[in-house]
Scaffold this motif. Structure first.
Motif, mmCIF file in Angstrom:
data_model
loop_
_atom_site.group_PDB
_atom_site.id
_atom_site.type_symbol
_atom_site.label_atom_id
_atom_site.label_comp_id
_atom_site.label_asym_id
_atom_site.label_seq_id
_atom_site.Cartn_x
_atom_site.Cartn_y
_atom_site.Cartn_z
ATOM 1 N N TYR A 75 2.620 7.777 3.897
ATOM 2 C CA TYR A 75 2.045 8.372 5.108
ATOM 3 C C TYR A 75 2.875 8.022 6.337
ATOM 4 C CZ TYR A 75 -1.246 9.207 8.908
ATOM 5 O OH TYR A 75 -1.828 9.629 10.069
ATOM 6 N N ASP A 97 0.874 -1.176 0.000
ATOM 7 C CA ASP A 97 0.000 0.000 0.000
ATOM 8 C C ASP A 97 0.912 1.227 0.000
ATOM 9 O OD1 ASP A 97 -1.773 2.059 0.514
ATOM 10 O OD2 ASP A 97 -2.771 1.057 2.180
ATOM 11 N N ARG A 153 -5.108 9.675 2.231
ATOM 12 C CA ARG A 153 -5.369 8.924 0.999
ATOM 13 C C ARG A 153 -6.307 9.726 0.074
ATOM 14 N NH1 ARG A 153 -4.435 3.759 0.591
ATOM 15 N NH2 ARG A 153 -4.616 3.395 2.827
ATOM 16 N N ILE A 154 -7.360 10.294 0.645
ATOM 17 C CA ILE A 154 -8.306 11.103 -0.140
ATOM 18 C C ILE A 154 -7.585 12.311 -0.744
ATOM 19 C CG2 ILE A 154 -10.310 12.638 0.052
ATOM 20 C CD1 ILE A 154 -11.387 10.559 2.160
ATOM 21 N N GLU A 207 -5.720 5.898 11.834
ATOM 22 C CA GLU A 207 -6.416 5.355 10.665
ATOM 23 C C GLU A 207 -7.259 6.428 9.974
ATOM 24 O OE1 GLU A 207 -6.223 2.400 8.901
ATOM 25 O OE2 GLU A 207 -4.466 2.249 10.189
ATOM 26 N N GLU A 208 -7.902 7.286 10.766
ATOM 27 C CA GLU A 208 -8.690 8.374 10.190
ATOM 28 C C GLU A 208 -7.786 9.334 9.413
ATOM 29 O OE1 GLU A 208 -12.093 11.524 11.592
ATOM 30 O OE2 GLU A 208 -10.463 11.123 12.989
ATOM 31 N N ASN A 209 -6.634 9.666 9.999
ATOM 32 C CA ASN A 209 -5.686 10.552 9.320
ATOM 33 C C ASN A 209 -5.187 9.923 8.027
ATOM 34 O OD1 ASN A 209 -5.925 12.451 11.340
ATOM 35 N ND2 ASN A 209 -4.073 11.812 12.413
ATOM 36 N N LEU A 210 -4.919 8.609 8.062
ATOM 37 C CA LEU A 210 -4.494 7.919 6.847
ATOM 38 C C LEU A 210 -5.584 7.974 5.793
ATOM 39 C CD1 LEU A 210 -2.635 6.152 5.134
ATOM 40 C CD2 LEU A 210 -3.561 4.156 6.351
ATOM 41 N N ASP A 211 -6.837 7.785 6.191
ATOM 42 C CA ASP A 211 -7.948 7.869 5.232
ATOM 43 C C ASP A 211 -8.011 9.243 4.580
ATOM 44 O OD1 ASP A 211 -8.662 5.239 5.745
ATOM 45 O OD2 ASP A 211 -10.328 5.764 7.081
ATOM 46 N N TRP A 212 -7.894 10.306 5.388
ATOM 47 C CA TRP A 212 -7.922 11.664 4.838
ATOM 48 C C TRP A 212 -6.695 11.930 3.966
ATOM 49 C CZ3 TRP A 212 -12.064 14.195 4.165
ATOM 50 C CH2 TRP A 212 -13.129 14.079 5.068
ATOM 51 N N ARG A 264 -5.160 11.236 -3.555
ATOM 52 C CA ARG A 264 -5.880 10.920 -4.789
ATOM 53 C C ARG A 264 -6.420 12.192 -5.455
ATOM 54 N NH1 ARG A 264 -8.818 5.462 -2.605
ATOM 55 N NH2 ARG A 264 -7.035 4.102 -2.986
ATOM 56 N N ARG A 309 -0.004 4.247 2.179
ATOM 57 C CA ARG A 309 0.304 4.006 3.590
ATOM 58 C C ARG A 309 1.803 4.135 3.832
ATOM 59 N NH1 ARG A 309 -2.011 1.723 8.131
ATOM 60 N NH2 ARG A 309 -3.883 1.099 7.007
#
Length: 80
Positions: A9, A3, A66-67, A59-64, A70, A6
């Motif tokens: 990050y 990933d 990632r967004i 995990e939330e920070n990683l999601d943001w 992208r 990730r």
């Protein structure tokens, strides 16, 4: 499969960020609240709560991240 987002990050590539005064003030407020909570429920439980909150926030920070990554890549592709 690796990933890559990730990996980027978690690499600390962007660790030189400057924290806002508001963020620092909120951290101080949180620390004061946690000191009160510690006196009621003890250090072990405060540590457990902190570990759980840290895992969720990471995990939330990683999601943001990632967004945002992208979105940035999409914008660069539009500029071609």
């Amino acid at each position: 499969m690796i990933d890559m987002i990730r990996e980027i990050y978690e690499s600390g590539f962007y660790e030189d960020r400057q924290c806002s005064e508001k963020y620092l003030a909120l951290c101080e407020k949180e620390a004061a609240v946690m000191d009160k909570v510690q006196s009621i429920i003890g250090l072990d439980m405060v540590s457990e709560i902190g570990a759980a909150q840290t895992a969720v926030a990471n995990e939330e920070n990683l999601d943001w991240f990632r967004i945002g990554f992208r979105l940035g890549a999409s914008l660069m592709l539009e500029l071609r």
